[in-house]
Design a protein around this motif. Structure first.
Motif, PDB file in Angstrom:
ATOM      1  N   ARG A  21       0.509  -1.967  -1.634  1.00  0.00           N
ATOM      2  CA  ARG A  21      -0.254  -0.733  -1.395  1.00  0.00           C
ATOM      3  C   ARG A  21      -0.778  -0.166  -2.709  1.00  0.00           C
ATOM      4  NH1 ARG A  21       3.687   0.149   2.638  1.00  0.00           N
ATOM      5  NH2 ARG A  21       4.913   1.613   1.408  1.00  0.00           N
ATOM      6  N   GLU A  22       0.008  -0.288  -3.770  1.00  0.00           N
ATOM      7  CA  GLU A  22      -0.422   0.193  -5.077  1.00  0.00           C
ATOM      8  C   GLU A  22      -1.736  -0.468  -5.487  1.00  0.00           C
ATOM      9  OE1 GLU A  22       1.607   0.808  -9.415  1.00  0.00           O
ATOM     10  OE2 GLU A  22       1.960  -1.142  -8.470  1.00  0.00           O
ATOM     11  N   LEU A  23      -1.821  -1.779  -5.323  1.00  0.00           N
ATOM     12  CA  LEU A  23      -3.026  -2.506  -5.699  1.00  0.00           C
ATOM     13  C   LEU A  23      -4.168  -2.241  -4.727  1.00  0.00           C
ATOM     14  CD1 LEU A  23      -1.532  -5.940  -6.799  1.00  0.00           C
ATOM     15  CD2 LEU A  23      -2.817  -4.359  -8.233  1.00  0.00           C
ATOM     16  N   ALA A  24      -3.840  -2.202  -3.436  1.00  0.00           N
ATOM     17  CA  ALA A  24      -4.871  -1.952  -2.424  1.00  0.00           C
ATOM     18  C   ALA A  24      -5.518  -0.595  -2.636  1.00  0.00           C
ATOM     19  CB  ALA A  24      -4.261  -2.046  -1.028  1.00  0.00           C
ATOM     20  N   GLU A  25      -4.714   0.399  -2.981  1.00  0.00           N
ATOM     21  CA  GLU A  25      -5.243   1.745  -3.205  1.00  0.00           C
ATOM     22  C   GLU A  25      -6.046   1.821  -4.497  1.00  0.00           C
ATOM     23  OE1 GLU A  25      -1.788   4.187  -3.003  1.00  0.00           O
ATOM     24  OE2 GLU A  25      -1.584   3.997  -0.818  1.00  0.00           O
ATOM     25  N   PHE A  26      -5.591   1.144  -5.537  1.00  0.00           N
ATOM     26  CA  PHE A  26      -6.317   1.195  -6.811  1.00  0.00           C
ATOM     27  C   PHE A  26      -7.698   0.576  -6.661  1.00  0.00           C
ATOM     28  CE2 PHE A  26      -7.686  -0.331 -10.937  1.00  0.00           C
ATOM     29  CZ  PHE A  26      -7.410   0.751 -11.763  1.00  0.00           C
ATOM     30  N   HIS A  27      -7.776  -0.541  -5.955  1.00  0.00           N
ATOM     31  CA  HIS A  27      -9.057  -1.238  -5.790  1.00  0.00           C
ATOM     32  C   HIS A  27      -9.798  -0.825  -4.516  1.00  0.00           C
ATOM     33  CE1 HIS A  27      -8.587  -3.935  -9.216  1.00  0.00           C
ATOM     34  NE2 HIS A  27      -7.331  -4.111  -8.864  1.00  0.00           N
ATOM     35  N   ASN A  28      -9.207   0.133  -3.801  1.00  0.00           N
ATOM     36  CA  ASN A  28      -9.813   0.628  -2.563  1.00  0.00           C
ATOM     37  C   ASN A  28     -10.142  -0.508  -1.592  1.00  0.00           C
ATOM     38  OD1 ASN A  28     -10.431   2.947  -1.130  1.00  0.00           O
ATOM     39  ND2 ASN A  28     -12.598   2.885  -1.643  1.00  0.00           N
ATOM     40  N   LEU A  29      -9.243  -1.494  -1.547  1.00  0.00           N
ATOM     41  CA  LEU A  29      -9.427  -2.591  -0.608  1.00  0.00           C
ATOM     42  C   LEU A  29      -9.302  -2.082   0.820  1.00  0.00           C
ATOM     43  CD1 LEU A  29      -7.286  -5.413  -2.275  1.00  0.00           C
ATOM     44  CD2 LEU A  29      -9.733  -4.988  -2.521  1.00  0.00           C
ATOM     45  N   THR A  30     -10.006  -2.702   1.720  1.00  0.00           N
ATOM     46  CA  THR A  30      -9.873  -2.366   3.136  1.00  0.00           C
ATOM     47  C   THR A  30      -8.471  -2.785   3.561  1.00  0.00           C
ATOM     48  OG1 THR A  30     -12.220  -2.877   3.410  1.00  0.00           O
ATOM     49  CG2 THR A  30     -10.896  -2.670   5.404  1.00  0.00           C
ATOM     50  N   HIS A  31      -7.636  -1.817   3.935  1.00  0.00           N
ATOM     51  CA  HIS A  31      -6.245  -2.172   4.222  1.00  0.00           C
ATOM     52  C   HIS A  31      -5.601  -1.212   5.217  1.00  0.00           C
ATOM     53  CE1 HIS A  31      -5.772   0.979   1.160  1.00  0.00           C
ATOM     54  NE2 HIS A  31      -4.515   1.125   1.574  1.00  0.00           N
ATOM     55  N   LEU A  32      -4.539  -1.713   5.821  1.00  0.00           N
ATOM     56  CA  LEU A  32      -3.682  -0.934   6.713  1.00  0.00           C
ATOM     57  C   LEU A  32      -2.235  -1.285   6.419  1.00  0.00           C
ATOM     58  CD1 LEU A  32      -5.468  -1.495  10.157  1.00  0.00           C
ATOM     59  CD2 LEU A  32      -5.424   0.652   8.872  1.00  0.00           C
ATOM     60  N   LYS A  33      -1.355  -0.319   6.576  1.00  0.00           N
ATOM     61  CA  LYS A  33       0.076  -0.614   6.450  1.00  0.00           C
ATOM     62  C   LYS A  33       0.518  -1.416   7.673  1.00  0.00           C
ATOM     63  CE  LYS A  33       1.055   3.730   4.009  1.00  0.00           C
ATOM     64  NZ  LYS A  33       1.826   5.005   4.065  1.00  0.00           N
ATOM     65  N   THR A  34       1.439  -2.329   7.476  1.00  0.00           N
ATOM     66  CA  THR A  34       1.897  -3.152   8.604  1.00  0.00           C
ATOM     67  C   THR A  34       2.518  -2.309   9.708  1.00  0.00           C
ATOM     68  OG1 THR A  34       3.979  -3.559   7.418  1.00  0.00           O
ATOM     69  CG2 THR A  34       2.257  -5.248   7.246  1.00  0.00           C
ATOM     70  N   ASP A  35       3.127  -1.165   9.332  1.00  0.00           N
ATOM     71  CA  ASP A  35       3.734  -0.326  10.379  1.00  0.00           C
ATOM     72  C   ASP A  35       2.692   0.467  11.165  1.00  0.00           C
ATOM     73  OD1 ASP A  35       3.037   1.660   8.590  1.00  0.00           O
ATOM     74  OD2 ASP A  35       5.080   2.091   7.952  1.00  0.00           O
ATOM     75  N   GLN A  36       1.404   0.318  10.802  1.00  0.00           N
ATOM     76  CA  GLN A  36       0.325   0.965  11.555  1.00  0.00           C
ATOM     77  C   GLN A  36      -0.294   0.038  12.604  1.00  0.00           C
ATOM     78  OE1 GLN A  36      -2.046   2.002   7.958  1.00  0.00           O
ATOM     79  NE2 GLN A  36      -2.003   4.112   8.727  1.00  0.00           N
ATOM     80  N   LEU A  37       0.032  -1.236  12.538  1.00  0.00           N
ATOM     81  CA  LEU A  37      -0.639  -2.215  13.392  1.00  0.00           C
ATOM     82  C   LEU A  37      -0.437  -1.954  14.876  1.00  0.00           C
ATOM     83  CD1 LEU A  37      -0.066  -5.540  11.418  1.00  0.00           C
ATOM     84  CD2 LEU A  37      -1.987  -3.943  11.326  1.00  0.00           C
ATOM     85  N   ASN A  38       0.728  -1.456  15.237  1.00  0.00           N
ATOM     86  CA  ASN A  38       1.003  -1.205  16.658  1.00  0.00           C
ATOM     87  C   ASN A  38       0.239  -0.018  17.221  1.00  0.00           C
ATOM     88  OD1 ASN A  38       2.680  -3.327  17.441  1.00  0.00           O
ATOM     89  ND2 ASN A  38       4.491  -2.343  16.556  1.00  0.00           N
ATOM     90  N   THR A  39      -0.417   0.729  16.353  1.00  0.00           N
ATOM     91  CA  THR A  39      -1.221   1.850  16.854  1.00  0.00           C
ATOM     92  C   THR A  39      -2.592   1.375  17.335  1.00  0.00           C
ATOM     93  OG1 THR A  39      -2.140   2.349  14.662  1.00  0.00           O
ATOM     94  CG2 THR A  39      -0.061   3.423  15.265  1.00  0.00           C
ATOM     95  N   TYR A  40      -2.876   0.084  17.116  1.00  0.00           N
ATOM     96  CA  TYR A  40      -4.141  -0.495  17.573  1.00  0.00           C
ATOM     97  C   TYR A  40      -3.873  -1.469  18.717  1.00  0.00           C
ATOM     98  CZ  TYR A  40      -6.034   1.326  13.187  1.00  0.00           C
ATOM     99  OH  TYR A  40      -6.414   2.147  12.148  1.00  0.00           O
ATOM    100  N   LYS A  41      -4.758  -1.476  19.691  1.00  0.00           N
ATOM    101  CA  LYS A  41      -4.592  -2.351  20.852  1.00  0.00           C
ATOM    102  C   LYS A  41      -4.737  -3.819  20.471  1.00  0.00           C
ATOM    103  CE  LYS A  41      -6.336   1.032  24.214  1.00  0.00           C
ATOM    104  NZ  LYS A  41      -7.400   1.311  25.204  1.00  0.00           N
ATOM    105  N   ASN A  42      -5.670  -4.103  19.558  1.00  0.00           N
ATOM    106  CA  ASN A  42      -5.932  -5.480  19.177  1.00  0.00           C
ATOM    107  C   ASN A  42      -6.686  -5.513  17.840  1.00  0.00           C
ATOM    108  OD1 ASN A  42      -8.702  -4.842  19.867  1.00  0.00           O
ATOM    109  ND2 ASN A  42      -8.156  -5.238  22.017  1.00  0.00           N
ATOM    110  N   ILE A  43      -7.006  -6.704  17.384  1.00  0.00           N
ATOM    111  CA  ILE A  43      -7.703  -6.866  16.105  1.00  0.00           C
ATOM    112  C   ILE A  43      -9.110  -6.286  16.157  1.00  0.00           C
ATOM    113  CG2 ILE A  43      -8.570  -9.167  16.721  1.00  0.00           C
ATOM    114  CD1 ILE A  43      -7.415  -8.045  13.199  1.00  0.00           C
ATOM    115  N   TRP A  44      -9.729  -6.290  17.346  1.00  0.00           N
ATOM    116  CA  TRP A  44     -11.094  -5.796  17.470  1.00  0.00           C
ATOM    117  C   TRP A  44     -11.170  -4.282  17.262  1.00  0.00           C
ATOM    118  CZ3 TRP A  44     -13.315 -10.083  16.910  1.00  0.00           C
ATOM    119  CH2 TRP A  44     -12.794 -11.239  17.506  1.00  0.00           C
TER     120      TRP A  44
END
Length: 468
Positions: free
Chosen positions: A312-335
């Protein structure tokens, strides 16, 4: 005509047999480590007279070797990942010792901390603080400033008594600057029939592994790219990375996984080939930082699933498109994830970060290929690589001929046999003290593993040869 000693296992233009990747620590067990080393070398190779010498991860140098380095080299470059961690204390001590003995400048170009939470950093709840402080102090005596991955590592150093801007600067990961000031994400069509790619890890929780498997199954044309040495063994020889029943259907950890049957597993240990692969991909996702970075460098829409604070430290510094793994269940699917994220977000900080990185290198007296033109696209290293005879990406064992597979197994068997004989001799010499030495016990276990792998290679080789 500068020459640098650089911590790493292989220079970009060195040809290394696949068997050596399998049995020695050429890329620190993870091919992602090679990506930032390659980037630094590309940036500092201002012309064909600049030389580099790899340490091959060697931890101890004799006085004679130190004298040679002092006489021949102009600097010691130390690119690191999350080196501030408990199981890297021994290596930090060794690096500190080497730096203290050298009379030439030493540079830390990227380093991070491994922590469970930000509160752990604020409380300084670590058992490697002294080793880290000694290491940083040693390098600062030989350079102007060290480069760290991001804000969390900066907080750790601040808590340790170091000052931002004076002792350290946040530079992110050098891998993002591989091709200079030209990071652009292209627009692609992302659907079930697009060309997709995934990178993953089994060190995350089972819930994330299951979710990743669901995402992978959504695409009809998906390629998995491995990064671990064990994954290379599976791809090249067909040996199992993991045999746990709960993993087999979820992750390509052995050749029974459907992706192997479709010949949709790859492994790269050259940055330019890794990036070129992603230029023909429409969408990438995964839990491997450098797996996503190589896609970003290719301009491919990508989303990184961060499983810990170091990512997360690197993702935030480079503003990479990212999600925390514990957020994945809040989405129905990859789409739903694809519809909700901004794939162009890395572009917003790319130029600022790159300029900051160059300023950091200049502060330390290092010359770069961008000194006369910050927008330069070509590099002397590119020409060197074009003329070099280096190993291409690895063909899967499921798609190669039986003759080639037999040759692979035979070569590997001979290589491991020699290694086994050496380790056997060491085992006999240390057997008396094994019970009292945890490190020796660990080494003996590894040697037993080598013997088992040796027998497995022999059996498979005999089977393949008999079938011809």
């Amino acid at each position: 005509m500068p020459k640098y000693l650089i911590r790493g296992g292989r220079l970009p233009y060195q040809k290394v047999p696949v068997e050596k990747y399998l049995d020695t620590n050429v890329f620190g067990n993870n091919s992602g480590n090679y990506m930032y080393l390659n980037s630094i070398i590309r940036t500092l190779t201002t012309d064909s007279t600049v030389e580099f010498e790899c340490t091959n991860y060697k931890q101890h140098y004799s006085d004679k070797e130190i004298d040679r380095i002092n006489n021949e080299c102009d600097g010691f470059i130390i690119p690191l990942a999350d080196a501030f961690r408990p199981d890297f204390k021994k290596q930090m001590k060794s690096l500190t010792s080497i730096v203290n003995k050298l009379s030439i400048p030493s540079y830390i170009i990227g380093v991070g901390i491994r922590a469970d939470s930000e509160s752990q950093i604020l409380d300084m709840d670590f058992d490697f603080i002294d080793e880290a402080k000694d290491f940083v102090k040693a390098v600062l005596r030989k350079s102007a400033c060290i480069g760290v991955r991001g804000e969390l590592t900066g907080k750790f150093l601040e808590q340790s008594g170091f000052k931002e801007g004076e002792d350290y600067r946040m530079i992110g990961c050098p891998s993002l600057y591989t091709y200079g000031n030209h990071l652009r994400i292209r627009d692609t069509i992302i659907n079930k029939n697009c060309k997709a790619s995934c990178s993953g890890t089994l060190t995350t929780d089972m819930e994330t592994i299951q979710k990743m498997s669901e995402f992978m199954n959504e695409f009809h044309d998906l390629t998995f790219v491995g990064q671990l040495r064990q994954e290379l063994k599976t791809l090249y020889l067909g040996t199992d990375y993991k045999t746990n029943p709960e993993y087999i259907d979820l992750y390509p950890c052995n050749i029974d996984h459907p992706l192997y049957a479709k010949d949709k597993v790859r492994f790269f240990y050259n940055t330019h080939e890794w990036v070129n692969f992603y230029k023909n991909i429409d969408f990438t996702f995964g839990t491997r930082f450098h797996g996503v970075v190589s896609s970003v460098l290719a301009g491919t829409p990508s989303v990184l699933f961060t499983k810990d604070m170091r990512m997360r430290e690197l993702a935030e510094f480079h503003n990479l498109t990212h999600l925390k793994t514990d957020q994945l269940n809040t989405y129905k699917n990859i789409w739903e994830i694809i519809d909700s994220v901004d794939f162009h977000s890395p572009e917003s900080v790319a130029q600022k970060n790159f300029e900051n990185y160059l300023d950091f290198l200049h502060l330390n007296g290092l010359k770069t290929i961008y000194d006369d033109d910050i927008n330069r696209e070509d590099a002397p290293l590119d020409q060197i690589l074009a003329e070099a005879d280096i190993t291409p990406d690895v063909t899967s064992c499921v798609s190669c001929s039986s003759e080639e597979l037999a040759g692979r197994l035979k070569t590997q068997y001979e290589f491991v046999s020699k290694l086994y004989e050496k380790s056997k001799a060491k085992t006999n010499n240390s057997a008396k003290t094994a019970a009292d030495d945890p490190n020796t016990v660990r080494q003996l276990k590894e040697q037993v593993g080598i013997a088992c792998f040796k027998r497995k290679c022999r059996v498979r080789c005999e089977k393949v040869t008999a079938s011809e």
